[in-house]
Design a protein around this motif. Structure first.
Motif, short mmCIF file in Angstrom:
data_model
loop_
_atom_site.label_atom_id
_atom_site.label_comp_id
_atom_site.label_asym_id
_atom_site.label_seq_id
_atom_site.Cartn_x
_atom_site.Cartn_y
_atom_site.Cartn_z
N ILE A 153 3.10 -3.29 -10.05
CA ILE A 153 2.80 -4.57 -10.70
C ILE A 153 2.36 -5.55 -9.62
O ILE A 153 3.01 -5.68 -8.59
CB ILE A 153 4.05 -5.11 -11.43
CG1 ILE A 153 4.46 -4.17 -12.55
CG2 ILE A 153 3.80 -6.53 -11.95
CD1 ILE A 153 5.76 -4.53 -13.23
N ILE A 154 1.25 -6.24 -9.86
CA ILE A 154 0.78 -7.29 -8.95
C ILE A 154 1.15 -8.63 -9.57
O ILE A 154 0.79 -8.91 -10.71
CB ILE A 154 -0.74 -7.20 -8.72
CG1 ILE A 154 -1.08 -5.86 -8.06
CG2 ILE A 154 -1.23 -8.37 -7.88
CD1 ILE A 154 -2.57 -5.60 -7.94
N ILE B 240 9.83 0.25 -9.92
CA ILE B 240 8.72 -0.71 -9.85
C ILE B 240 8.36 -1.01 -8.40
O ILE B 240 9.22 -1.27 -7.57
CB ILE B 240 9.05 -2.01 -10.59
CG1 ILE B 240 9.12 -1.75 -12.09
CG2 ILE B 240 8.01 -3.11 -10.29
CD1 ILE B 240 9.45 -2.96 -12.93
N GLU B 241 7.07 -0.98 -8.13
CA GLU B 241 6.50 -1.40 -6.86
C GLU B 241 5.88 -2.77 -7.14
O GLU B 241 4.88 -2.86 -7.86
CB GLU B 241 5.45 -0.37 -6.46
CG GLU B 241 5.00 -0.40 -5.06
CD GLU B 241 4.07 0.79 -4.78
OE1 GLU B 241 4.31 1.47 -3.79
OE2 GLU B 241 3.13 1.03 -5.55
N LEU B 242 6.48 -3.83 -6.63
CA LEU B 242 6.03 -5.20 -6.90
C LEU B 242 5.20 -5.69 -5.72
O LEU B 242 5.66 -5.67 -4.58
CB LEU B 242 7.24 -6.11 -7.13
CG LEU B 242 6.95 -7.55 -7.50
CD1 LEU B 242 6.22 -7.64 -8.85
CD2 LEU B 242 8.24 -8.35 -7.55
N PHE B 243 3.99 -6.13 -6.01
CA PHE B 243 3.05 -6.59 -4.98
C PHE B 243 2.67 -8.04 -5.20
O PHE B 243 2.72 -8.55 -6.32
CB PHE B 243 1.73 -5.81 -5.04
CG PHE B 243 1.81 -4.39 -4.61
CD1 PHE B 243 1.75 -4.05 -3.28
CD2 PHE B 243 1.90 -3.38 -5.55
CE1 PHE B 243 1.80 -2.72 -2.88
CE2 PHE B 243 1.95 -2.05 -5.17
CZ PHE B 243 1.90 -1.72 -3.82
N SER B 244 2.23 -8.67 -4.12
CA SER B 244 1.50 -9.93 -4.22
C SER B 244 0.22 -9.76 -3.43
O SER B 244 0.19 -9.05 -2.43
CB SER B 244 2.32 -11.08 -3.62
OG SER B 244 2.39 -10.95 -2.20
N PHE B 245 -0.84 -10.37 -3.92
CA PHE B 245 -2.10 -10.42 -3.20
C PHE B 245 -2.65 -11.82 -3.40
O PHE B 245 -2.45 -12.43 -4.47
CB PHE B 245 -3.12 -9.40 -3.74
CG PHE B 245 -2.76 -7.97 -3.43
CD1 PHE B 245 -2.98 -7.46 -2.16
CD2 PHE B 245 -2.22 -7.16 -4.40
CE1 PHE B 245 -2.65 -6.14 -1.87
CE2 PHE B 245 -1.89 -5.85 -4.11
CZ PHE B 245 -2.10 -5.34 -2.85
N PRO B 246 -3.38 -12.36 -2.43
CA PRO B 246 -3.96 -13.68 -2.64
C PRO B 246 -5.03 -13.65 -3.74
O PRO B 246 -5.89 -12.78 -3.73
CB PRO B 246 -4.59 -14.04 -1.30
CG PRO B 246 -4.27 -12.93 -0.35
CD PRO B 246 -3.67 -11.81 -1.12
N PHE B 247 -4.91 -14.52 -4.70
CA PHE B 247 -5.90 -14.70 -5.76
C PHE B 247 -6.26 -13.42 -6.51
O PHE B 247 -7.43 -13.05 -6.61
CB PHE B 247 -7.17 -15.35 -5.20
CG PHE B 247 -6.89 -16.54 -4.34
CD1 PHE B 247 -6.41 -17.73 -4.89
CD2 PHE B 247 -7.07 -16.48 -2.97
CE1 PHE B 247 -6.13 -18.82 -4.09
CE2 PHE B 247 -6.79 -17.58 -2.16
CZ PHE B 247 -6.32 -18.75 -2.73
#
Length: 129
Positions: free
Chosen positions: A12-13, A56-63
Motif C-alpha cells: 500500500i502506498i 502489509i508493506e506500507l510505503f510512502s513516496f513523494p507525490f
C-alpha cells in the motif's frame, strides 16, 4: 505446477506515511515489524503484521498519483479482513472516527459485512466469520 502457497503481502502506498501507519497499527491492530527510510527514494517502508503474520508493506513516496478507490473501479477492488464480531469491530472503528457503511448480508453465504476507508480512501472490508 506453479505452486502458490498463500498471499505473501499486500503493498500500500500512502500519501501520509505517519497517518497511515497510525491507522493500520493503532486503530486496526497491526504491529510494525520493521521500518526503513530509503533516502534515495525519499520513501518510508514499513512491514506490518496481523496476529504475528507479515501482511502489509506500507510505503510512502513523494507525490504519488491518485488512483480510483471505489470498489467498482478496475483493478484491486478492496482488501477484506475477517472478524468474529462485526458489531464490536464497527464500534471500535467509530470510536476512532472511522465511518463504516451500513452492514450488508452476503446473499451467497448469509454472512454480514461492511466497508470503510483507510486515510487515503482505500476501500477496506470487515467480513464476519
Amino acid at each position: 505446477m506453479l505452486g502458490l502457497k498463500q498471499v505473501h503481502h499486500i503493498a500500500i502506498i500512502a500519501t501520509d506515511y505517519a497517518r497511515s501507519k497510525a491507522f493500520y497499527c493503532d486503530i486496526l491492530g497491526f504491529t510494525l515489524q520493521s521500518e526503513f527510510y530509503r533516502a534515495e527514494r525519499d520513501s518510508w517502508k514499513g512491514d506490518l503484521a496481523l496476529n504475528g503474520q507479515y501482511v502489509i508493506e506500507l510505503f510512502s513516496f513523494p507525490f504519488p498519483p491518485s488512483r480510483p478507490s471505489r470498489p467498482e473501479a478496475c483493478g484491486l477492488r478492496h482488501l477484506a479482513f475477517s472478524v468474529d464480531n462485526i458489531d464490536q469491530a464497527i464500534a471500535h472503528l467509530q470510536a476512532h472516527g472511522v465511518t463504516c457503511e451500513p452492514v450488508r448480508i452476503d446473499p451467497y453465504t448469509d454472512k454480514r459485512f461492511t466497508f470503510f476507508n483507510d486515510p487515503d480512501g482505500l476501500p477496506l472490508e470487515l467480513y464476519q466469520q
